[in-house]
Design a protein around this motif. Structure first.
Motif, mmCIF file in Angstrom:
data_model
loop_
_atom_site.group_PDB
_atom_site.id
_atom_site.type_symbol
_atom_site.label_atom_id
_atom_site.label_comp_id
_atom_site.label_asym_id
_atom_site.label_seq_id
_atom_site.Cartn_x
_atom_site.Cartn_y
_atom_site.Cartn_z
ATOM 1 N N TYR A 37 -45.674 -30.092 -23.433
ATOM 2 C CA TYR A 37 -47.241 -28.996 -24.124
ATOM 3 C C TYR A 37 -46.031 -27.363 -25.315
ATOM 4 C CZ TYR A 37 -50.725 -31.270 -21.182
ATOM 5 O OH TYR A 37 -50.783 -31.816 -19.849
ATOM 6 N N ILE A 38 -47.221 -27.272 -26.228
ATOM 7 C CA ILE A 38 -46.684 -26.246 -26.842
ATOM 8 C C ILE A 38 -47.108 -25.226 -26.815
ATOM 9 C CG2 ILE A 38 -45.768 -26.032 -29.525
ATOM 10 C CD1 ILE A 38 -45.394 -28.747 -29.734
ATOM 11 N N GLY A 39 -46.427 -23.584 -26.624
ATOM 12 C CA GLY A 39 -47.045 -22.640 -26.832
ATOM 13 C C GLY A 39 -48.079 -22.126 -25.577
ATOM 14 N N ASP A 40 -48.798 -22.010 -25.400
ATOM 15 C CA ASP A 40 -49.905 -21.528 -24.453
ATOM 16 C C ASP A 40 -50.881 -22.998 -23.931
ATOM 17 O OD1 ASP A 40 -51.695 -21.724 -26.421
ATOM 18 O OD2 ASP A 40 -52.598 -19.650 -25.925
ATOM 19 N N MET A 41 -49.947 -24.455 -24.558
ATOM 20 C CA MET A 41 -51.243 -25.350 -24.248
ATOM 21 C C MET A 41 -50.594 -25.667 -22.541
ATOM 22 S SD MET A 41 -53.452 -27.593 -24.842
ATOM 23 C CE MET A 41 -52.832 -27.595 -26.815
ATOM 24 N N THR A 42 -52.022 -25.895 -22.107
ATOM 25 C CA THR A 42 -52.496 -26.613 -21.147
ATOM 26 C C THR A 42 -52.876 -27.973 -21.403
ATOM 27 O OG1 THR A 42 -54.426 -25.411 -20.593
ATOM 28 C CG2 THR A 42 -52.305 -24.049 -19.982
ATOM 29 N N LYS A 46 -49.740 -37.614 -18.869
ATOM 30 C CA LYS A 46 -51.190 -38.028 -19.138
ATOM 31 C C LYS A 46 -51.737 -39.339 -18.989
ATOM 32 C CE LYS A 46 -54.446 -37.618 -23.316
ATOM 33 N NZ LYS A 46 -54.026 -37.342 -24.390
ATOM 34 N N TYR A 47 -52.857 -39.520 -18.083
ATOM 35 C CA TYR A 47 -52.946 -40.785 -17.575
ATOM 36 C C TYR A 47 -53.558 -41.165 -18.827
ATOM 37 C CZ TYR A 47 -49.724 -39.590 -13.964
ATOM 38 O OH TYR A 47 -48.777 -38.894 -13.372
ATOM 39 N N MET A 48 -54.109 -42.670 -19.211
ATOM 40 C CA MET A 48 -55.470 -42.921 -19.596
ATOM 41 C C MET A 48 -55.342 -44.849 -19.595
ATOM 42 S SD MET A 48 -54.775 -41.553 -23.541
ATOM 43 C CE MET A 48 -53.116 -42.261 -24.509
ATOM 44 N N VAL A 49 -56.896 -44.976 -19.756
ATOM 45 C CA VAL A 49 -57.159 -46.291 -19.406
ATOM 46 C C VAL A 49 -58.116 -46.733 -20.767
ATOM 47 C CG1 VAL A 49 -58.250 -47.977 -18.033
ATOM 48 C CG2 VAL A 49 -56.884 -45.927 -17.097
ATOM 49 N N ASP A 50 -57.709 -47.310 -21.212
ATOM 50 C CA ASP A 50 -58.975 -48.182 -22.007
ATOM 51 C C ASP A 50 -59.473 -49.577 -22.190
ATOM 52 O OD1 ASP A 50 -58.734 -45.937 -24.446
ATOM 53 O OD2 ASP A 50 -57.000 -46.302 -24.573
ATOM 54 N N VAL A 51 -60.738 -49.449 -22.412
ATOM 55 C CA VAL A 51 -61.003 -50.787 -21.739
ATOM 56 C C VAL A 51 -62.090 -51.013 -23.065
ATOM 57 C CG1 VAL A 51 -62.582 -51.570 -20.514
ATOM 58 C CG2 VAL A 51 -61.664 -50.003 -19.211
#
Length: 174
Positions: free
Chosen positions: A89-94, A145-150
C-alpha cells in the motif's frame, strides 16, 4: 473493446493483489460446520477454503503454488483460480480504500455486474461475458490480498452459483 479491457483488468488484478483475514464477519469468518467438500489450505499465505467434491487440482507444482499463492481447480466446465499475494500500500491506502477502488473498477469495466460488498475488506462480483459467467471474490487484510475467480458456463448458472456461495462462506484467513 470492453471485453478486452475486462480481460486485461482481470489479469492485472490477479497479478497485483492479495489480502484477507478471519476476524471480519465475511466469508473469511463463516463457520465450516455446515459446508461439505474438500478443504484446500495454503500455509504460505495462511488461508483455507472449502471446494465441493469433484474439483481436481491442475497445478501440483509446489513452487508454482507458492509463487501464485494458490491453485487452479477444474470440474464439469467450471474453473476455480485461487491466488494470493502481498500488498504494498502506498501513502494512506488501506485495505478498506483498496477494496472500494477494486469495486469501482469492477463497476467501470463489468457492465451489468452484480457486485456485493461483504464487509469493509471483501466483496464478490458476478458478471457474464463471451466465455460464460464469472465470479470474483476478493479480500484484503494484514498486507495481503486473496482472490478467487470462478468461470463457468451460463447453462450451469444455478449449479455453480452454489459453488461460489460455498467458497465465499468457507473462506478463512488465519
Amino acid at each position: 473493446m470492453k471485453k478486452s479491457l475486462l480481460f486485461l483488468l482481470t489479469i492485472v488484478t490477479v497479478a497485483m493483489f492479495a489480502s484477507c483475514s478471519g476476524d471480519k464477519k465475511s466469508g473469511s469468518d463463516a463457520s465450516e460446520e455446515n459446508i461439505e467438500g474438500v478443504k484446500y489450505e495454503n500455509s504460505d499465505f495462511g488461508y483455507s477454503v472449502v471446494l465441493p467434491e469433484g474439483f481436481e487440482q491442475q497445478n501440483n507444482d509446489a513452487e508454482m503454488e507458492k509463487s501464485r499463492g494458490g491453485k487452479l481447480f477444474l470440474a464439469d466446465g467450471c474453473m476455480i483460480d485461487m491466488t494470493a499475494s502481498e500488498m504494498n500500500y502506498i501513502g494512506d491506502m488501506t485495505p478498506e480504500k483498496s477494496i472500494d477502488q477494486s469495486i469501482e473498477m469492477a463497476k467501470a469495466f463489468s457492465e451489468g455486474a452484480d457486485i456485493k460488498k461483504i464487509d469493509d475488506i471483501s466483496y464478490v462480483s458476478k458478471s457474464q461475458d463471451d466465455f460464460g459467467l464469472r465470479a470474483h471474490y476478493e479480500c484484503q487484510k494484514n498486507g495481503k490480498k486473496y482472490m478467487v475467480d470462478v468461470t463457468y458456463p451460463a447453462d450451469k448458472k444455478e449449479q455453480f452459483d452454489k459453488v461460489v456461495e460455498t467458497i465465499v462462506k468457507s473462506y478463512k484467513v488465519k
